[in-house]
Scaffold this motif. Structure first.
Motif, PDB file in Angstrom:
ATOM      1  N   ALA A 127       3.727   8.371   2.772  1.00 54.77           N
ATOM      2  CA  ALA A 127       4.228   7.033   2.034  1.00 54.77           C
ATOM      3  C   ALA A 127       5.395   6.418   2.644  1.00 54.77           C
ATOM      4  O   ALA A 127       5.522   5.210   3.138  1.00 54.77           O
ATOM      5  CB  ALA A 127       3.940   6.882   0.929  1.00 54.77           C
ATOM      6  N   ALA A 172       0.133  16.309  -2.993  1.00 57.90           N
ATOM      7  CA  ALA A 172       0.788  15.055  -3.470  1.00 57.90           C
ATOM      8  C   ALA A 172       2.262  14.756  -2.752  1.00 57.90           C
ATOM      9  O   ALA A 172       2.573  13.688  -2.405  1.00 57.90           O
ATOM     10  CB  ALA A 172       0.821  15.223  -4.786  1.00 57.90           C
ATOM     11  N   ILE A 209       1.080  -1.220   0.046  1.00 61.56           N
ATOM     12  CA  ILE A 209       0.150   0.025   0.035  1.00 61.56           C
ATOM     13  C   ILE A 209       1.003   1.293   0.256  1.00 61.56           C
ATOM     14  O   ILE A 209       0.432   2.211  -0.808  1.00 61.56           O
ATOM     15  CB  ILE A 209      -1.031  -0.123   1.207  1.00 61.56           C
ATOM     16  N   ALA A 210       1.837   1.216   0.667  1.00 56.31           N
ATOM     17  CA  ALA A 210       2.988   2.349   0.785  1.00 56.31           C
ATOM     18  C   ALA A 210       3.496   2.608  -0.710  1.00 56.31           C
ATOM     19  O   ALA A 210       3.507   3.786  -1.252  1.00 56.31           O
ATOM     20  CB  ALA A 210       4.054   2.315   2.079  1.00 56.31           C
ATOM     21  N   LEU A 267       2.356   1.753  -3.519  1.00 59.85           N
ATOM     22  CA  LEU A 267       1.413   2.372  -4.517  1.00 59.85           C
ATOM     23  C   LEU A 267       0.999   3.816  -4.131  1.00 59.85           C
ATOM     24  O   LEU A 267       0.645   4.693  -5.080  1.00 59.85           O
ATOM     25  CB  LEU A 267       0.012   1.190  -4.232  1.00 59.85           C
ATOM     26  N   THR A 268       0.656   4.087  -2.939  1.00 53.74           N
ATOM     27  CA  THR A 268       0.562   5.491  -2.582  1.00 53.74           C
ATOM     28  C   THR A 268       1.616   6.405  -3.005  1.00 53.74           C
ATOM     29  O   THR A 268       1.328   7.456  -3.523  1.00 53.74           O
ATOM     30  CB  THR A 268       0.494   5.596  -1.034  1.00 53.74           C
ATOM     31  N   LEU A 269       2.799   5.830  -2.909  1.00 53.47           N
ATOM     32  CA  LEU A 269       3.864   6.920  -3.351  1.00 53.47           C
ATOM     33  C   LEU A 269       4.030   6.917  -4.935  1.00 53.47           C
ATOM     34  O   LEU A 269       4.285   7.805  -5.409  1.00 53.47           O
ATOM     35  CB  LEU A 269       5.275   6.098  -2.796  1.00 53.47           C
ATOM     36  N   VAL A 278       1.310   6.779  -7.031  1.00 51.84           N
ATOM     37  CA  VAL A 278       0.237   7.566  -7.151  1.00 51.84           C
ATOM     38  C   VAL A 278       0.535   9.304  -6.663  1.00 51.84           C
ATOM     39  O   VAL A 278       0.063  10.066  -7.764  1.00 51.84           O
ATOM     40  CB  VAL A 278      -0.752   7.293  -6.443  1.00 51.84           C
ATOM     41  N   SER A 279       1.060   9.272  -5.736  1.00 51.14           N
ATOM     42  CA  SER A 279       1.398  10.639  -5.146  1.00 51.14           C
ATOM     43  C   SER A 279       2.560  11.113  -6.202  1.00 51.14           C
ATOM     44  O   SER A 279       2.479  12.404  -6.409  1.00 51.14           O
ATOM     45  CB  SER A 279       1.821  10.564  -3.733  1.00 51.14           C
ATOM     46  N   GLY A 309       1.676  13.569   0.780  1.00 49.91           N
ATOM     47  CA  GLY A 309       1.448  12.119   0.191  1.00 49.91           C
ATOM     48  C   GLY A 309       2.383  11.344   0.107  1.00 49.91           C
ATOM     49  O   GLY A 309       2.704  10.143   0.703  1.00 49.91           O
ATOM     50  N   ALA A 310       3.348  11.725  -0.709  1.00 48.52           N
ATOM     51  CA  ALA A 310       4.626  11.180  -0.862  1.00 48.52           C
ATOM     52  C   ALA A 310       5.621  10.621   0.499  1.00 48.52           C
ATOM     53  O   ALA A 310       5.895   9.765   0.758  1.00 48.52           O
ATOM     54  CB  ALA A 310       5.503  11.696  -2.116  1.00 48.52           C
TER      55      ALA A 310
END
Length: 88
Positions: free
Chosen positions: A64, A57, A30-31, A33-35, A37-38, A60-61
């Motif tokens: 993550a 964003a 999840i981390a 994927l979040t990284l 996307v961010s 968010g990075a």
């Protein structure tokens, strides 16, 4: 009255290691994927001049990356405690 440690209290340590390892896998996936996307949103927002979205964003990075670091540290801490518990 004798006070001594309970040597059988860490009997399920192998099961606990498996659970912690599985949770680490989910958190890291999840981390990452979040990284990803961010980072994509950060790049697009920066190139289009949307500074507010770029800032969100970027946060968010960093979150993550922090989550991945804390998950790794948590697993290391649990493994350390289980090793200490087995040696008592």
């Amino acid at each position: 009255m004798d006070v001594f440690p309970d040597f059988g209290s860490v009997g399920g340590s192998s099961d606990l290691r498996a659970v912690v390892g599985a949770l680490l896998m989910f958190v890291l996936i999840i981390a990452v994927l979040t990284l990803i996307v961010s980072a994509i949103i950060w790049a697009i927002a920066s190139s289009t001049g949307n500074h507010h979205t770029a800032t969100k964003a970027r946060i968010g990075a960093w979150v993550a990356l922090g989550a991945a670091a804390l998950a790794g540290a948590g697993v290391a801490w649990i493994n350390f405690l289980l090793d200490v518990g087995e040696r008592l």
